[in-house]
Motif scaffolding. Structure first.
Motif, mmCIF file in Angstrom:
data_model
loop_
_atom_site.group_PDB
_atom_site.id
_atom_site.type_symbol
_atom_site.label_atom_id
_atom_site.label_comp_id
_atom_site.label_asym_id
_atom_site.label_seq_id
_atom_site.Cartn_x
_atom_site.Cartn_y
_atom_site.Cartn_z
ATOM 1 N N LYS A 114 3.773 5.810 -5.543
ATOM 2 C CA LYS A 114 3.619 5.843 -6.996
ATOM 3 C C LYS A 114 2.611 6.908 -7.405
ATOM 4 N N LEU A 115 1.506 7.021 -6.660
ATOM 5 C CA LEU A 115 0.516 8.043 -6.959
ATOM 6 C C LEU A 115 1.059 9.442 -6.695
ATOM 7 N N CYS B 278 4.566 14.130 -12.851
ATOM 8 C CA CYS B 278 4.797 13.700 -14.232
ATOM 9 C C CYS B 278 4.009 14.586 -15.195
ATOM 10 N N VAL B 279 4.545 14.732 -16.365
ATOM 11 C CA VAL B 279 3.916 15.538 -17.402
ATOM 12 C C VAL B 279 3.704 14.651 -18.618
ATOM 13 N N MET C 63 0.830 -1.202 0.000
ATOM 14 C CA MET C 63 0.000 0.000 0.000
ATOM 15 C C MET C 63 0.867 1.256 0.000
ATOM 16 N N ARG C 64 2.012 1.208 0.747
ATOM 17 C CA ARG C 64 2.931 2.349 0.775
ATOM 18 C C ARG C 64 3.545 2.564 -0.609
ATOM 19 N N ARG C 65 3.874 1.449 -1.273
ATOM 20 C CA ARG C 65 4.462 1.568 -2.619
ATOM 21 C C ARG C 65 3.470 2.200 -3.596
#
Length: 631
Positions: A553-554, A560-561, A547-549
């Motif tokens: 990631k979110l 990010c573009v 869940m932490r990973r």
């Protein structure tokens, strides 16, 4: 009869192959027969003891060949009242059903014919003005086709329907309609059809609308039912009269009871009796239709009156008050249309079934029958009932000294409860006396007024009190005699309703019904592991590090573009549309006309060459400013 050592599916395949072979043989001899009729004849041959097909012996190839030959011979007979009776029974069973099923099938056919139109309307993605107009015209056509109130090719009817639809569903609301789901669109179309149809019917009643495409169904149905009732009753009386003459011949000593002519007369009796039974069924259906039309007519007039009271002398009526009235009016009219369909179906069944009684004119013309019965006493059916009542009331103690005394109960009309009436009761052997059927093969009606026998969850009526006494002395023996006659004359099974004794006759998947044995096969069942649908959450995660990973990631995704690039040829991979506005020629006009004239500069320079004195250079402006506005 067993078909080798095969499973149920293999036996079914073999029997179907036998039926197809018989059908092919009959076609080679010029007789086009259905597989249902052939399957019925196969059962008849197997049940017939004269055919010598043992239910305990394995069916061999010679037996199959003999079965095919026997069935083919019986099915291709040209002068057989028995075959015509079986054909009549199969035809009636395949074409007649209850009123509810007839109407349900009619509605299903209408829906299937309109499914293409409904899909075109519900799947439309109209955008331009022309496309929206076409969609509106499709809706008008659908309303006409579904309601049956005119043809969509008649422009006068189309204009009238369009006017009625515009008062309920103006074209401006098509945009809202297109946003509905398919189910909502279908429901909306059905509701619009009912409302628009009700409006047109009400306008026709008031004389404010055209009557084109809308016929006066109540009057038409009544005008068709009354002559049909008279015609069917006349045919039934003629059939009953002919059956009475056949009965008189059989009861006399004119022919040898075991002779060929007597068998033909029995077959003719069963044929005309079956025809009389079917006419009675159709007559009852017509009576039901007549009562239904009377009830619908009263409701229709009441609906017109309610709408008239709702809209009388009003410029505007709330839709929630008047729309349900129009819907009810349209539904009542639909019931009239369905009665028209039922009337047409019953008439077609009767006309087509007449083909199966033409053998009487060939085998036993009416002049010949009259000549044979000239010196005989021909009793009418009501006379048989009068004789039964004259024989006296059946003694309640009748049959109490027989082997079946524990299962014998006598019921009399005066002992019936309020919920039970003689007219609504169903008697065994179609109300024919079982003793006369077992002993002589005659179809003599029994009377319920002298008493009814309640045995084995069924009621029996008799032609006399003596017949009741004789029958109850050996009920099992007489029932076996009737079953034996039905094995020889299989048309009796449907005629006197012996399906209980021959449960599998109507099915041609096996041959075991003749011996009273039931077909058996291996079956299996399994209990569902999960009775409820699965409710798994595929996003669930039990590992907190996982869940932490995902959280990291979110979080990283926010930085990010997204970049996009288009090559020279990539724009051809999809269709592009562009709309531009063409340039226009514009003119403007001022309040007054004026002009300007710039002066022509004229400057003279001196002292540019040879003169070295200070300030020797001079410039003179000799421009002519005359005529120039100094401002």
């Amino acid at each position: 009869m067993r078909i080798g050592k095969r499973g149920p599916s293999q036996a079914e395949t073999v029997i179907k192959a036998i039926i197809r072979k018989i059908v092919q043989r009959c076609q080679e001899k010029g007789a086009a027969l259905s597989e249902t009729l052939v399957g019925f004849m196969v059962k008849s041959v197997v049940l017939d003891p004269e055919a010598n097909f043992s239910v305990e012996r394995t069916l061999t190839q010679p037996d199959v060949d003999r079965l095919i030959d026997t069935c083919t011979k019986r099915l291709t007979e040209t002068k057989s009242s028995r075959l015509e009776t079986i054909k009549m029974q199969v035809y009636f069973d395949m074409n007649y059903t209850s009123r509810t099923e007839f109407i349900g099938e009619h509605r299903r056919v209408i829906r299937s014919r309109l499914v293409t139109t409904v899909n075109e309307i519900c799947e439309s993605r109209a955008l331009s003005r022309e496309e929206l107009q076409n969609l509106y015209r499709r809706i008008v056509a659908y309303i006409l086709l579904e309601s049956g109130l005119g043809s969509p090719t008649d422009m006068a009817i189309v204009r009238e329907t369009t006017t009625a639809l515009q008062s309920v569903f103006p074209p401006q609301e098509l945009g809202t309609f297109l946003e509905f789901s398919k189910r909502e669109k279908e429901r909306h179309l059905a509701e619009l059809t009912r409302i628009v149809s009700g409006i047109r019917l009400f306008n026709k009643k008031n004389g404010t609308g055209s009557s084109r495409g809308i016929e006066d169904l109540p009057v038409i149905i009544q005008d068709a039912i009354n002559p049909s009732l008279i015609e069917v009753e006349a045919e039934r009386q003629n059939a009953q009269k002919l059956a009475e003459h056949y009965t008189a011949i059989i009861m006399s000593d004119t022919f040898d009871p075991n002779g060929e002519n007597m068998d033909k007369i029995h077959d003719a009796l069963y044929n005309i009796a079956q025809w009389e039974v079917f006419l009675r069924i159709i007559y009852n259906e017509l009576v039901k239709s007549s009562h239904q039309v009377d009830t619908l007519t009263e409701k229709l007039n009441a609906a017109f009156e309610c709408i008239q009271n709702a809209v009388q002398q009003r410029t505007a009526v709330p839709t929630n008050q008047v729309y349900p009235l129009f819907i009810k009016l349209s539904e009542l009219w639909t019931f009239f249309q369905e009665e028209i369909v039922l009337l047409s179906v019953f008439q077609n069944i009767r006309q087509n079934a007449k083909e199966f009684i033409k053998q009487h004119e060939i085998l036993f013309p009416w002049p010949v029958i009259r000549k044979l019965t000239a010196d005989m006493t021909v009793k009418r059916m009501d006379e048989y009932l009068a004789d039964a009542e004259a024989s006296g009331r059946i003694d309640p103690s009748t049959g109490k000294d027989s082997a079946d005394k524990d299962d014998i109960t006598w019921v009399y009309p005066e002992t019936l409860t309020q919920n039970m009436k003689i007219e609504s009761m169903t008697f065994r052997f179609r109300s024919f006396c079982p003793l006369m059927l077992a002993e002589y093969g005659l179809l003599i009606p029994g009377s319920a007024k002298i008493g009814m026998l309640n045995h084995d969850d069924g009621f029996y009526v008799f032609s006399s009190s003596q017949a009741a006494k004789t029958f109850t002395a050996d009920i099992g023996g007489f029932l076996n005699k009737i079953s034996a006659k039905a094995r020889i004359s299989t048309e009796l099974i449907n005629l006197v309703q012996l399906q209980r004794q021959f449960q599998n006759l109507a099915q041609h998947e096996g041959f075991g019904s003749g011996s009273g044995q039931r077909l058996q096969q291996d079956t299996a069942c399994q209990t569902d592991t999960h009775l409820l649908p699965p409710t798994q959450d595929k996003e669930y995660e039990w590992n907190e590090w996982e869940m932490r990973r995902k959280a990291l990631k979110l979080a990283n995704l926010r930085k990010c573009v997204t970049h996009s690039t288009q090559t020279v040829l990539s724009n051809f991979r999809r269709e592009n549309e562009t709309q531009v506005y063409l340039p226009k020629e514009n003119d403007s006009q001022t309040k007054k006309e004026s002009y300007t004239n710039a002066p022509k500069k004229n400057v003279y320079y001196a002292g540019l060459r040879g003169d070295t004195r200070k300030n020797a250079f001079k410039q003179w402006d000799i421009t002519d400013y005359r005529g120039v506005d100094p401002n």
